[in-house]
Design an enzyme around this catalytic site. Structure first.
Site, PDB file in Angstrom:
ATOM      1  N   TRP A 133       1.012  -1.185   0.057  1.00 43.44           N
ATOM      2  CA  TRP A 133      -0.159  -0.158   0.085  1.00 43.44           C
ATOM      3  C   TRP A 133       0.799   1.195   0.081  1.00 43.44           C
ATOM      4  O   TRP A 133       0.238   2.233  -0.278  1.00 43.44           O
ATOM      5  CB  TRP A 133      -0.961   0.138   1.289  1.00 43.44           C
ATOM      6  N   PRO A 143      -3.710  -6.152  -5.563  1.00 43.97           N
ATOM      7  CA  PRO A 143      -3.122  -5.028  -4.859  1.00 43.97           C
ATOM      8  C   PRO A 143      -3.352  -5.150  -3.416  1.00 43.97           C
ATOM      9  O   PRO A 143      -4.209  -5.760  -3.166  1.00 43.97           O
ATOM     10  CB  PRO A 143      -3.925  -3.980  -5.494  1.00 43.97           C
ATOM     11  N   SER A 155      -5.182  -4.232  -0.029  1.00 43.85           N
ATOM     12  CA  SER A 155      -6.848  -3.963   0.132  1.00 43.85           C
ATOM     13  C   SER A 155      -6.995  -2.473   0.585  1.00 43.85           C
ATOM     14  O   SER A 155      -7.783  -2.064   0.450  1.00 43.85           O
ATOM     15  CB  SER A 155      -7.210  -4.989   1.060  1.00 43.85           C
ATOM     16  N   GLY A 179       6.835  -6.520   0.332  1.00 39.46           N
ATOM     17  CA  GLY A 179       5.867  -6.335   1.536  1.00 39.46           C
ATOM     18  C   GLY A 179       6.892  -6.849   2.590  1.00 39.46           C
ATOM     19  O   GLY A 179       8.192  -6.865   2.408  1.00 39.46           O
ATOM     20  N   SER A 180       6.355  -7.624   3.909  1.00 38.89           N
ATOM     21  CA  SER A 180       7.140  -7.990   4.675  1.00 38.89           C
ATOM     22  C   SER A 180       7.859  -9.165   4.726  1.00 38.89           C
ATOM     23  O   SER A 180       7.484 -10.060   3.978  1.00 38.89           O
ATOM     24  CB  SER A 180       5.999  -7.853   6.048  1.00 38.89           C
ATOM     25  N   GLU A 218      11.080  -8.323  -2.878  1.00 39.38           N
ATOM     26  CA  GLU A 218      11.663  -7.125  -1.964  1.00 39.38           C
ATOM     27  C   GLU A 218      11.050  -7.086  -0.893  1.00 39.38           C
ATOM     28  O   GLU A 218       9.880  -6.529  -0.702  1.00 39.38           O
ATOM     29  CB  GLU A 218      11.311  -6.110  -3.116  1.00 39.38           C
ATOM     30  N   LEU A 219      11.752  -7.186   0.503  1.00 40.07           N
ATOM     31  CA  LEU A 219      11.090  -7.237   1.743  1.00 40.07           C
ATOM     32  C   LEU A 219      11.650  -6.197   2.648  1.00 40.07           C
ATOM     33  O   LEU A 219      12.008  -5.141   2.155  1.00 40.07           O
ATOM     34  CB  LEU A 219      11.560  -8.573   2.247  1.00 40.07           C
ATOM     35  N   CYS A 250      10.334   1.100   2.346  1.00 38.81           N
ATOM     36  CA  CYS A 250      11.282  -0.152   3.005  1.00 38.81           C
ATOM     37  C   CYS A 250      12.737   0.655   3.018  1.00 38.81           C
ATOM     38  O   CYS A 250      13.345  -0.061   3.863  1.00 38.81           O
ATOM     39  CB  CYS A 250      10.982  -1.180   1.910  1.00 38.81           C
ATOM     40  N   GLU A 268      12.033  -2.713  12.647  1.00 39.89           N
ATOM     41  CA  GLU A 268      11.711  -1.647  11.447  1.00 39.89           C
ATOM     42  C   GLU A 268      10.696  -0.970  11.947  1.00 39.89           C
ATOM     43  O   GLU A 268       9.347  -1.444  12.258  1.00 39.89           O
ATOM     44  CB  GLU A 268      11.258  -2.454  10.045  1.00 39.89           C
ATOM     45  N   GLU A 317      14.748  -5.338  -9.120  1.00 42.52           N
ATOM     46  CA  GLU A 317      13.631  -4.541  -9.884  1.00 42.52           C
ATOM     47  C   GLU A 317      14.353  -3.317 -10.411  1.00 42.52           C
ATOM     48  O   GLU A 317      15.240  -2.582  -9.826  1.00 42.52           O
ATOM     49  CB  GLU A 317      12.441  -4.211  -9.108  1.00 42.52           C
TER      50      GLU A 317
END
Length: 544
Positions: free
Chosen positions: A215, A240, A242, A294-295, A316-317, A350, A448, A525
């Site tokens: 998000w 995507p 929510s 994401g996580s 990609e965390l 991130c 984090e 990426e």
């Protein structure tokens, strides 16, 4: 309607007015800046749920047909789910519901996968030139509609409108980049050891790809993945977040207008079925690759779920970025970079700094100058004038940030600014905060934060700070400031991260490989390396 239990707290912001800064392309491509400012304060639209209704939002767009509350399967927008259930989307600046989306499930996901599988047989055979043309068309449409796309991001994500505009342009840059890279998907001719054989390797698309996006950058995280996948000839089913599906829908509408063929891109919207859909995509034998941002916890789960079908996985965390300021650094430049690298998107990226390591001889000066900068921030709705920083995404985010600050103070940290919340307002706000005298017993040292909190640690030697910076299971990004060229080489090479900013807090670009090491991810990426995640080599040996 207001989300239950929303009455969270908001900062009493400084009344100091900041002049709006020109949003140059270079600035915008590096994500949000604290000094990008827009529209008028005390906007009554944000004080009533009626003003934030979906119909009212559409009426404020130059092109209201950009958005609908639907998924996208086989070139059709699907406004209902098989279960008949929907989920709400909220404006995090005040908690008002702004849309309701179909809560899709495994059946709809499989329909999208099958449509993508069928489309792959023809899309993968298109020429690089044909795919490039469609991506370029899509890029042009995004730029033409950038103001509307920015408003959509601000409504559902909360970031200031100028920051949202920066994200739209950054996201568009991936379509522009991969439109060109599509034509440079080179294989290689291999010198044969046998006079009677000719050897070569060609690159081919892997097939249907599932992408799952977060998000915090609802536009750019989709384009960064879609651009590369489509450029090489893959088809895509996307899920995507929510919290922010409107941006995805708008991008898909523009993709349809750009000429993306039927079935090539699918979009599945869900909230309650997120885990089930993720598992289904990972375990489907018709899906050849997964790309997730994401996580780390979720990334590890998806990696395990993809093992039985031996998928190609790009992750990609999370990060735990260190920002090191050596004693010879230009302190003013370091502070300016700290504002960008820590507080962009209210700390919700991130690659945001999580730990500041400042040499003991300049720690107090650095902390004071950072405090002065932070106290000039204006926190509020992304549509308000002079807003530099918007809300966090939800109540859980506010509670996590609050717990990190309280933990640091309980373990001896000193509060330089922020950390005090007002109880007057709706919305998911937390005041930008600066802490000093941090130590390794505090949660910020290892977790984090993902929020607007800068914690300053001190150090004495280069070896010491490298050990501290690398003492984490994460390795996405790192930053440091020094005027010593030899030290710059040493530290850049020895930081255990995938990306390093040397005397800069801005590292993101479509032309550079984005990704981490250790538990911060797999793959890259953007850049030419971004194509690698969606292709496989085929070796051909030809006898003559």
């Amino acid at each position: 309607m207001l989300r239950p239990g929303l009455l969270t707290k908001r900062l009493s912001t400084s009344t100091t007015s900041l002049a709006a800064r020109r949003t140059s392309q270079a600035a915008l491509s590096n994500f949000p800046r604290a000094s990008l400012l827009l529209s008028s304060i005390q906007n009554p639209r944000f004080l009533s749920s009626a003003a934030n209704s979906f119909a009212n939002i559409k009426s404020q767009l130059n092109d209201p047909t950009l958005i609908t509350t639907a998924g996208f399967i086989d070139n059709e927008f699907i406004t209902t789910s098989n279960s008949g259930k929907h989920f709400p989307v909220y404006d995090p600046a005040n908690g008002t519901e702004i849309a309701r989306f179909p809560d899709m499930g495994i059946e709809e996901t499989d329909r999208a996968i099958q449509a993508a599988k069928q489309a792959f047989s023809s899309w993968s055979k298109t020429t690089a030139k044909e795919r490039s043309t469609i991506l370029r068309n899509w890029y042009n449409l995004i730029i033409e509609n950038e103001q509307d796309l920015a408003k959509i991001i601000t409504w559902e994500n909360g970031k200031p409108l100028a920051d949202a505009l920066g994200e739209v342009r950054y996201g568009a840059s991936f379509f522009e980049w991969f439109a060109e890279e599509a034509k440079r998907l080179y294989g290689e001719v291999i010198p044969s050891p046998n006079r009677q054989q000719r050897m070569l390797a060609i690159r081919q698309p892997i097939g249907v790809v599932g992408i799952i996006t977060p998000w915090n950058f609802p536009n750019a995280m989709i384009t960064r993945k879609l651009g590369a996948a489509l450029a090489v000839g893959c088809t895509v089913v996307a899920k995507p977040a929510s919290e922010t599906p409107l941006s995805a829908v708008a991008l898909y509408e523009l993709g349809r207008r750009a000429g993306v063929p039927k079935g090539v891109i699918g979009l599945v919207t869900t909230h309650h079925n997120t885990k089930a859909i993720g598992k289904h995509i990972c375990e489907s034998q018709d899906v050849s690759g997964i790309s997730f941002t994401g996580s780390t916890a979720v990334g590890k789960l998806l990696l395990k779920q993809s093992a039985d079908t031996v998928k190609k996985v790009s992750l990609e965390l999370g990060g735990n970025a260190a920002f090191i300021v050596f004693e010879d650094a230009d302190i003013d430049k370091a502070v300016d970079a700290a504002v960008l690298a820590k507080f962009r998107s209210s700390g919700q990226t991130c690659i945001c700094v999580n730990r500041f390591y400042v040499h003991s001889s300049i720690k107090d000066v650095f902390g004071e100058r950072l405090r002065e900068k932070v106290e000039k921030f204006r926190v509020g709705s992304g549509m308000e004038a002079n807003t530099t920083h918007g809300p966090l995404i939800n109540k859980a985010s506010v509670e996590k940030v609050r717990s990190h600050v309280h933990d640091a103070l309980n373990h001896g940290a000193k509060l330089l600014t922020g950390g005090k919340e007002s109880e007057n307002t709706h919305g998911y706000f937390y005041p930008p905060t600066v802490l000093t005298d941090m130590n390794n017993n505090m949660r910020i040292a290892t977790e984090e934060t993902f929020g607007p909190v800068a914690g300053i640690f001190s150090f004495e030697t280069e070896d010491e700070v490298l050990e501290l910076a690398n003492n984490t299971r994460f390795g996405l990004s790192g930053y440091f400031f020094s005027k010593d060229v030899s030290r710059c080489w040493r530290v850049a090479e020895n930081l255990q991260v995938g990306m390093v900013g040397v005397n800069t807090g801005a590292i993101s670009s479509e032309v550079a490989p984005f990704g981490g090491v250790k538990e911060s991810g797999i793959g890259r990426e953007g850049a030419r390396q971004g194509l690698d995640e969606y292709t496989q080599y085929k070796y051909i040996n030809m006898a003559i």
